[in-house]
Design a protein around this motif. Structure first.
Motif, PDB file in Angstrom:
ATOM      1  N   MET A   1     -32.627 -14.015   4.315  1.00  0.00           N
ATOM      2  CA  MET A   1     -31.435 -14.736   3.886  1.00  0.00           C
ATOM      3  C   MET A   1     -31.332 -16.035   4.675  1.00  0.00           C
ATOM      4  O   MET A   1     -31.404 -16.029   5.893  1.00  0.00           O
ATOM      5  CB  MET A   1     -30.208 -13.859   4.121  1.00  0.00           C
ATOM      6  CG  MET A   1     -28.893 -14.471   3.702  1.00  0.00           C
ATOM      7  SD  MET A   1     -28.541 -14.561   1.950  1.00  0.00           S
ATOM      8  CE  MET A   1     -28.638 -12.871   1.457  1.00  0.00           C
ATOM      9  N   GLN A   2     -31.173 -17.125   3.974  1.00  0.00           N
ATOM     10  CA  GLN A   2     -31.069 -18.429   4.615  1.00  0.00           C
ATOM     11  C   GLN A   2     -29.683 -18.628   5.227  1.00  0.00           C
ATOM     12  O   GLN A   2     -28.678 -18.206   4.661  1.00  0.00           O
ATOM     13  CB  GLN A   2     -31.323 -19.541   3.594  1.00  0.00           C
ATOM     14  CG  GLN A   2     -32.744 -19.615   3.109  1.00  0.00           C
ATOM     15  CD  GLN A   2     -33.699 -19.986   4.212  1.00  0.00           C
ATOM     16  OE1 GLN A   2     -33.350 -20.585   5.229  1.00  0.00           O
ATOM     17  NE2 GLN A   2     -34.950 -19.624   4.024  1.00  0.00           N
ATOM     18  N   THR A   3     -29.653 -19.268   6.384  1.00  0.00           N
ATOM     19  CA  THR A   3     -28.397 -19.657   6.995  1.00  0.00           C
ATOM     20  C   THR A   3     -28.107 -21.076   6.554  1.00  0.00           C
ATOM     21  O   THR A   3     -28.893 -21.992   6.826  1.00  0.00           O
ATOM     22  CB  THR A   3     -28.473 -19.586   8.529  1.00  0.00           C
ATOM     23  OG1 THR A   3     -28.809 -18.251   8.899  1.00  0.00           O
ATOM     24  CG2 THR A   3     -27.154 -19.989   9.158  1.00  0.00           C
ATOM     25  N   ILE A   4     -27.009 -21.232   5.849  1.00  0.00           N
ATOM     26  CA  ILE A   4     -26.631 -22.546   5.329  1.00  0.00           C
ATOM     27  C   ILE A   4     -25.147 -22.751   5.565  1.00  0.00           C
ATOM     28  O   ILE A   4     -24.426 -21.833   5.955  1.00  0.00           O
ATOM     29  CB  ILE A   4     -26.918 -22.661   3.818  1.00  0.00           C
ATOM     30  CG1 ILE A   4     -26.111 -21.612   3.037  1.00  0.00           C
ATOM     31  CG2 ILE A   4     -28.396 -22.545   3.520  1.00  0.00           C
ATOM     32  CD1 ILE A   4     -25.995 -21.899   1.571  1.00  0.00           C
ATOM     33  N   HIS A   5     -24.704 -23.956   5.311  1.00  0.00           N
ATOM     34  CA  HIS A   5     -23.270 -24.210   5.272  1.00  0.00           C
ATOM     35  C   HIS A   5     -22.972 -25.174   4.135  1.00  0.00           C
ATOM     36  O   HIS A   5     -23.828 -25.950   3.726  1.00  0.00           O
ATOM     37  CB  HIS A   5     -22.728 -24.695   6.626  1.00  0.00           C
ATOM     38  CG  HIS A   5     -23.171 -26.050   7.024  1.00  0.00           C
ATOM     39  ND1 HIS A   5     -24.349 -26.296   7.662  1.00  0.00           N
ATOM     40  CD2 HIS A   5     -22.577 -27.261   6.859  1.00  0.00           C
ATOM     41  CE1 HIS A   5     -24.482 -27.587   7.889  1.00  0.00           C
ATOM     42  NE2 HIS A   5     -23.426 -28.194   7.419  1.00  0.00           N
ATOM     43  N   GLU A  69     -29.882 -24.991   8.327  1.00  0.00           N
ATOM     44  CA  GLU A  69     -29.513 -24.890   9.749  1.00  0.00           C
ATOM     45  C   GLU A  69     -29.673 -26.201  10.501  1.00  0.00           C
ATOM     46  O   GLU A  69     -28.928 -26.489  11.424  1.00  0.00           O
ATOM     47  CB  GLU A  69     -30.359 -23.821  10.435  1.00  0.00           C
ATOM     48  CG  GLU A  69     -30.007 -22.417  10.024  1.00  0.00           C
ATOM     49  CD  GLU A  69     -30.908 -21.389  10.687  1.00  0.00           C
ATOM     50  OE1 GLU A  69     -32.102 -21.679  10.927  1.00  0.00           O
ATOM     51  OE2 GLU A  69     -30.405 -20.285  10.935  1.00  0.00           O
ATOM     52  N   ALA A  70     -30.657 -27.008  10.093  1.00  0.00           N
ATOM     53  CA  ALA A  70     -30.910 -28.284  10.761  1.00  0.00           C
ATOM     54  C   ALA A  70     -29.997 -29.397  10.258  1.00  0.00           C
ATOM     55  O   ALA A  70     -30.048 -30.515  10.752  1.00  0.00           O
ATOM     56  CB  ALA A  70     -32.376 -28.685  10.574  1.00  0.00           C
ATOM     57  N   GLY A  71     -29.193 -29.106   9.225  1.00  0.00           N
ATOM     58  CA  GLY A  71     -28.303 -30.118   8.669  1.00  0.00           C
ATOM     59  C   GLY A  71     -28.903 -30.906   7.524  1.00  0.00           C
ATOM     60  O   GLY A  71     -28.291 -31.849   7.028  1.00  0.00           O
TER      61      GLY A  71
END
Length: 174
Positions: A1-5, A69-71
């Motif tokens: 699962m990818q961590t995103i925002h 995660e890196a923006g």
């Protein structure tokens, strides 16, 4: 699962958003109809961001930029055509950069958009449409609990060819 925002687009995102749209324009246009040519300029993107902000303020639509995660901007997910009285619903749309496809970003972005829709926005139903042959999109919808409720024949024209569409829904209580 990818961590995103997710974040609402703002004018500080204009250059990154233009770069994202230009880098993925040909890829996106294999799946959806082209945006107007004037969109693909800094002024065009700024105008689109201003419109998105106005629509959010009027409770008509909510656009989100998807960042890893890196923006890095890897996609977009939107809740559009918000209808309150008697419906409490919206339509879901999303697009992921070609380089980020198949990595779980779309599923994660839709999951977060649904959490906002059913939480903060207090919507009760979210609809989505997809072409039957768009396997990636169909997987995203299935992973997020959407159910097929109908099909429309020859209802979408892309590059001069008519396509059927499948209609999906997800309810807050699901």
């Amino acid at each position: 699962m990818q961590t995103i925002h997710l974040s609402a687009p703002s004018l500080v995102d204009a250059e990154a958003l233009l770069a994202f749209e230009l880098a993925n324009r040909a890829f996106f246009e294999t799946h959806i109809n082209a945006r107007p040519a004037h969109y693909y300029s800094l002024d065009g993107v700024r105008a689109a961001i201003a419109q998105a902000q106005q629509e959010a303020a009027a409770d008509q639509a909510y656009q989100h930029l998807v960042r890893d995660e890196a923006g890095t901007l890897v996609g977009r997910v939107n809740l559009s055509r918000v209808r309150r009285a008697h419906y409490h619903s919206a339509e879901l749309g999303y697009r992921i950069a070609q380089s980020a496809c198949g990595q779980g970003y779309a599923s994660a972005a839709v999951r977060l958009a649904l959490a906002r829709a059913f939480g903060e926005l207090q919507l009760l139903r979210v609809e989505a449409i997809a072409r039957p042959g768009n396997i990636g999109s169909l997987r995203v919808l299935a992973h997020n609990g959407f159910r097929l409720f109908g099909r429309s024949s020859r209802s979408f024209q892309l590059h001069g060819e008519w396509h059927d569409l499948e209609h999906y829904e997800r309810h807050a209580e699901d």
